[in-house]
Design a protein around this motif. Structure first.
Motif, PDB file in Angstrom:
ATOM      1  N   VAL A  49       0.835  -1.206   0.000  1.00 30.71           N
ATOM      2  CA  VAL A  49       0.000   0.000   0.000  1.00 30.71           C
ATOM      3  C   VAL A  49       0.874   1.262   0.000  1.00 30.71           C
ATOM      4  CG1 VAL A  49      -1.639   1.361   1.376  1.00 30.71           C
ATOM      5  CG2 VAL A  49      -1.998  -1.090   1.093  1.00 30.71           C
ATOM      6  N   TYR A  50       1.846   1.322   0.938  1.00 31.55           N
ATOM      7  CA  TYR A  50       2.681   2.530   1.026  1.00 31.55           C
ATOM      8  C   TYR A  50       3.554   2.709  -0.207  1.00 31.55           C
ATOM      9  CZ  TYR A  50       1.122   3.759   5.628  1.00 31.55           C
ATOM     10  OH  TYR A  50       0.323   4.160   6.666  1.00 31.55           O
ATOM     11  N   SER A  51       4.054   1.592  -0.781  1.00 34.80           N
ATOM     12  CA  SER A  51       4.895   1.743  -1.976  1.00 34.80           C
ATOM     13  C   SER A  51       4.083   2.404  -3.077  1.00 34.80           C
ATOM     14  CB  SER A  51       5.397   0.385  -2.477  1.00 34.80           C
ATOM     15  OG  SER A  51       6.111  -0.243  -1.469  1.00 34.80           O
ATOM     16  N   ALA A  52       2.837   1.909  -3.286  1.00 31.55           N
ATOM     17  CA  ALA A  52       2.000   2.475  -4.358  1.00 31.55           C
ATOM     18  C   ALA A  52       1.636   3.927  -4.036  1.00 31.55           C
ATOM     19  CB  ALA A  52       0.743   1.633  -4.526  1.00 31.55           C
ATOM     20  N   MET A  53       1.195   4.151  -2.794  1.00 32.56           N
ATOM     21  CA  MET A  53       0.723   5.484  -2.420  1.00 32.56           C
ATOM     22  C   MET A  53       1.851   6.514  -2.564  1.00 32.56           C
ATOM     23  SD  MET A  53      -1.454   6.277   0.983  1.00 32.56           S
ATOM     24  CE  MET A  53      -0.220   6.798   2.118  1.00 32.56           C
ATOM     25  N   GLU A  54       3.035   6.149  -2.068  1.00 36.17           N
ATOM     26  CA  GLU A  54       4.128   7.123  -2.083  1.00 36.17           C
ATOM     27  C   GLU A  54       4.642   7.353  -3.503  1.00 36.17           C
ATOM     28  OE1 GLU A  54       6.600   5.755   1.201  1.00 36.17           O
ATOM     29  OE2 GLU A  54       5.191   6.651   2.621  1.00 36.17           O
ATOM     30  N   GLU A  55       4.653   6.283  -4.304  1.00 32.83           N
ATOM     31  CA  GLU A  55       5.096   6.452  -5.690  1.00 32.83           C
ATOM     32  C   GLU A  55       4.128   7.380  -6.440  1.00 32.83           C
ATOM     33  OE1 GLU A  55       5.905   2.708  -7.683  1.00 32.83           O
ATOM     34  OE2 GLU A  55       5.627   3.721  -9.622  1.00 32.83           O
ATOM     35  N   GLU A  56       2.835   7.142  -6.273  1.00 32.88           N
ATOM     36  CA  GLU A  56       1.848   7.950  -7.012  1.00 32.88           C
ATOM     37  C   GLU A  56       1.794   9.380  -6.463  1.00 32.88           C
ATOM     38  OE1 GLU A  56       0.698   6.750  -9.752  1.00 32.88           O
ATOM     39  OE2 GLU A  56       1.539   4.763  -9.310  1.00 32.88           O
ATOM     40  N   MET A  57       1.974   9.542  -5.171  1.00 32.01           N
ATOM     41  CA  MET A  57       1.960  10.903  -4.611  1.00 32.01           C
ATOM     42  C   MET A  57       3.175  11.685  -5.112  1.00 32.01           C
ATOM     43  SD  MET A  57       0.321  11.023  -0.883  1.00 32.01           S
ATOM     44  CE  MET A  57       1.672  10.344  -0.035  1.00 32.01           C
ATOM     45  N   GLU A  58       4.288  10.999  -5.186  1.00 35.66           N
ATOM     46  CA  GLU A  58       5.520  11.646  -5.657  1.00 35.66           C
ATOM     47  C   GLU A  58       5.337  12.097  -7.109  1.00 35.66           C
ATOM     48  OE1 GLU A  58       7.514  12.676  -3.754  1.00 35.66           O
ATOM     49  OE2 GLU A  58       9.605  12.399  -4.294  1.00 35.66           O
ATOM     50  N   LYS A  59       4.751  11.183  -7.916  1.00 32.63           N
ATOM     51  CA  LYS A  59       4.523  11.481  -9.334  1.00 32.63           C
ATOM     52  C   LYS A  59       3.670  12.742  -9.486  1.00 32.63           C
ATOM     53  CE  LYS A  59       3.606   7.449 -11.564  1.00 32.63           C
ATOM     54  NZ  LYS A  59       2.593   6.499 -12.042  1.00 32.63           N
ATOM     55  N   ASN A  60       2.685  12.876  -8.603  1.00 27.50           N
ATOM     56  CA  ASN A  60       1.737  13.998  -8.728  1.00 27.50           C
ATOM     57  C   ASN A  60       2.046  15.172  -7.794  1.00 27.50           C
ATOM     58  OD1 ASN A  60      -0.389  12.936 -10.653  1.00 27.50           O
ATOM     59  ND2 ASN A  60      -0.256  11.252  -9.195  1.00 27.50           N
ATOM     60  N   LYS A  61       3.205  15.085  -7.145  1.00 25.83           N
ATOM     61  CA  LYS A  61       3.652  16.170  -6.252  1.00 25.83           C
ATOM     62  C   LYS A  61       2.572  16.562  -5.234  1.00 25.83           C
ATOM     63  CE  LYS A  61       7.585  16.674  -8.444  1.00 25.83           C
ATOM     64  NZ  LYS A  61       8.122  15.374  -8.218  1.00 25.83           N
ATOM     65  N   ILE A  62       1.919  15.537  -4.665  1.00 29.95           N
ATOM     66  CA  ILE A  62       0.807  15.792  -3.746  1.00 29.95           C
ATOM     67  C   ILE A  62       1.282  16.475  -2.468  1.00 29.95           C
ATOM     68  CG2 ILE A  62      -0.955  14.655  -2.280  1.00 29.95           C
ATOM     69  CD1 ILE A  62      -1.697  14.822  -5.254  1.00 29.95           C
ATOM     70  N   MET A  63       2.432  16.014  -1.933  1.00 28.17           N
ATOM     71  CA  MET A  63       2.892  16.595  -0.671  1.00 28.17           C
ATOM     72  C   MET A  63       3.317  18.060  -0.846  1.00 28.17           C
ATOM     73  SD  MET A  63       2.473  15.003   2.043  1.00 28.17           S
ATOM     74  CE  MET A  63       1.652  13.454   2.347  1.00 28.17           C
ATOM     75  N   ASN A  64       3.744  18.421  -2.066  1.00 26.47           N
ATOM     76  CA  ASN A  64       4.102  19.831  -2.313  1.00 26.47           C
ATOM     77  C   ASN A  64       2.901  20.735  -2.081  1.00 26.47           C
ATOM     78  OD1 ASN A  64       6.297  18.495  -3.238  1.00 26.47           O
ATOM     79  ND2 ASN A  64       6.510  19.622  -5.146  1.00 26.47           N
ATOM     80  N   LEU A  65       1.701  20.215  -2.401  1.00 22.63           N
ATOM     81  CA  LEU A  65       0.488  21.006  -2.190  1.00 22.63           C
ATOM     82  C   LEU A  65       0.336  21.368  -0.721  1.00 22.63           C
ATOM     83  CD1 LEU A  65      -2.185  18.969  -4.236  1.00 22.63           C
ATOM     84  CD2 LEU A  65      -1.140  21.153  -4.849  1.00 22.63           C
ATOM     85  N   ASN A  67       2.853  21.713   1.295  1.00 25.13           N
ATOM     86  CA  ASN A  67       4.161  22.238   1.722  1.00 25.13           C
ATOM     87  C   ASN A  67       4.944  21.248   2.573  1.00 25.13           C
ATOM     88  OD1 ASN A  67       3.880  24.713   0.469  1.00 25.13           O
ATOM     89  ND2 ASN A  67       2.609  25.465   2.166  1.00 25.13           N
ATOM     90  N   ARG A  68       4.834  19.987   2.213  1.00 23.47           N
ATOM     91  CA  ARG A  68       5.570  18.974   2.959  1.00 23.47           C
ATOM     92  C   ARG A  68       6.357  18.138   1.968  1.00 23.47           C
ATOM     93  NH1 ARG A  68       3.743  19.952   8.005  1.00 23.47           N
ATOM     94  NH2 ARG A  68       5.899  19.446   8.383  1.00 23.47           N
ATOM     95  N   SER A  69       7.262  17.322   2.511  1.00 27.62           N
ATOM     96  CA  SER A  69       7.980  16.422   1.613  1.00 27.62           C
ATOM     97  C   SER A  69       7.645  14.995   2.039  1.00 27.62           C
ATOM     98  CB  SER A  69       9.479  16.703   1.719  1.00 27.62           C
ATOM     99  OG  SER A  69      10.146  15.544   2.103  1.00 27.62           O
ATOM    100  N   ILE A  70       7.532  14.131   1.049  1.00 23.29           N
ATOM    101  CA  ILE A  70       7.129  12.755   1.332  1.00 23.29           C
ATOM    102  C   ILE A  70       8.158  12.047   2.219  1.00 23.29           C
ATOM    103  CG2 ILE A  70       8.183  11.721  -0.745  1.00 23.29           C
ATOM    104  CD1 ILE A  70       4.778  10.755  -0.089  1.00 23.29           C
ATOM    105  N   THR A  71       9.435  12.472   2.101  1.00 25.14           N
ATOM    106  CA  THR A  71      10.479  11.784   2.861  1.00 25.14           C
ATOM    107  C   THR A  71      10.312  11.993   4.378  1.00 25.14           C
ATOM    108  OG1 THR A  71      11.885  13.668   2.454  1.00 25.14           O
ATOM    109  CG2 THR A  71      12.265  11.756   1.064  1.00 25.14           C
ATOM    110  N   GLU A  72       9.630  13.081   4.748  1.00 26.99           N
ATOM    111  CA  GLU A  72       9.382  13.317   6.185  1.00 26.99           C
ATOM    112  C   GLU A  72       8.549  12.200   6.799  1.00 26.99           C
ATOM    113  OE1 GLU A  72       8.125  17.542   7.599  1.00 26.99           O
ATOM    114  OE2 GLU A  72       7.446  17.221   5.550  1.00 26.99           O
ATOM    115  N   LEU A  73       7.736  11.572   5.943  1.00 25.11           N
ATOM    116  CA  LEU A  73       6.802  10.569   6.458  1.00 25.11           C
ATOM    117  C   LEU A  73       7.277   9.135   6.222  1.00 25.11           C
ATOM    118  CD1 LEU A  73       3.708  12.537   5.306  1.00 25.11           C
ATOM    119  CD2 LEU A  73       4.085  11.784   7.639  1.00 25.11           C
TER     120      LEU A  73
END
Ligand code: HEM
Length: 230
Positions: A49-65, A67-73
């Motif tokens: 679940v996390y591999s898919a979620m983080e890959e797709e969020m990274e692709k769509n720059k969701i955490m940038n919206l 103002n966070r970075s995915i690596t923090e989580l």
């Protein structure tokens, strides 16, 4: 424009949250009854679940919206899998049916309505930062772990979970959303809760099977006619 997405998410998923808390597997976990096999299956599913979620969020720059970075989580789920399966864990773990459907949903959302990934991130990350902190004490209490294999619960980059959650919620509230999109995000968060529940329910089946097998073995060991030694 809405400016209270965080409250809408909390209130709009409260029924789903109660239902998730009441899934037998989650209750067994909370009550301190879980076997190692079910636990390692749980973390394998979460890895997918996390591999898919983080890959797709990274692709769509969701955490940038936000103002966070995915690596923090990031959490080192791989370390846990190595602990429970050994160094060749990657070739041993299997994705379950419900997890497959969950991952497919994440990928579909990412292709068609990437902004709804915010809902999936909410259900998992804020969940892990909330109830997850209660759950993190359990594997050790249940002797599932000798203190190792608990990286999943550690957000190394987050020093204060409450503060992090408050900031995360403030960022959710400042997203420029109309009420229709906010409603869709809440609806998707409820779907995400349902997919989590299905994943837990599957584990419940394998957990119940183990219990039934143990009871059957115990009964047959008691009632098996003794072979005469004469
Ligand atoms: C027995 C299991 C669970 C317990 C004991 C539990 C407990 C809690 C608690 C105490 C909070 C509130 C924290 C706060 O107000 O700061 C919370 C929030 C939350 N939980 Fe759970 N939870 C459980 C299961 C789950 C599950 C299975 C999910 C989803 C997969 C989940 C998702 C969430 C989310 C998203 C929040 C954040 C709510 C918000 O403040 O907007 N929880 N949980």
């Amino acid at each position: 424009m809405v400016n209270n997405l965080a409250t809408q998410l909390r209130e709009g998923t409260s029924k789903s949250h109660s239902m998730a808390e009441n899934v037998s597997f989650v209750k067994s976990f909370l009550g301190g009854v879980i076997d190692k096999e079910s636990y390692r299956k749980l973390i394998s599913n979460l890895y997918f679940v996390y591999s898919a979620m983080e890959e797709e969020m990274e692709k769509n720059k969701i955490m940038n919206l936000l103002n966070r970075s995915i690596t923090e989580l990031n959490r080192n789920l791989e370390l846990d899998l190595e602990h429970y399966y050994g160094s060749n864990w990657k070739s041993l773990i299997r994705i379950s049916e419900a997890t497959k459907a969950y991952v497919e949903r994440i990928k579909m959302i990412s292709n068609e309505r990437p902004e709804l990934l915010i809902a999936h991130a909410y259900t998992r990350y804020l969940g892990d930062l909330s109830g997850g902190q209660i759950l993190k004490k359990l594997p050790r209490a249940m002797n599932l772990s000798d203190g190792k294999g608990l990286s999943f619960y550690e957000f190394e980059e987050v020093t204060d979970e409450q503060e992090f959650k408050q900031n995360y919620k403030r960022a959710l509230d400042s997203l420029p959303l109309d009420s229709h999109l906010a409603d869709n995000i809440v609806a998707e968060a409820n779907i995400s809760f349902t997919m989590n529940m299905k994943m837990f329910q599957e584990l419940e089946t394998s957990f119940s099977r183990i219990i039934i097998k143990l009871i059957t073995n115990w009964f047959s060991s008691i009632f098996q006619p003794k072979v005469s030694q004469a």
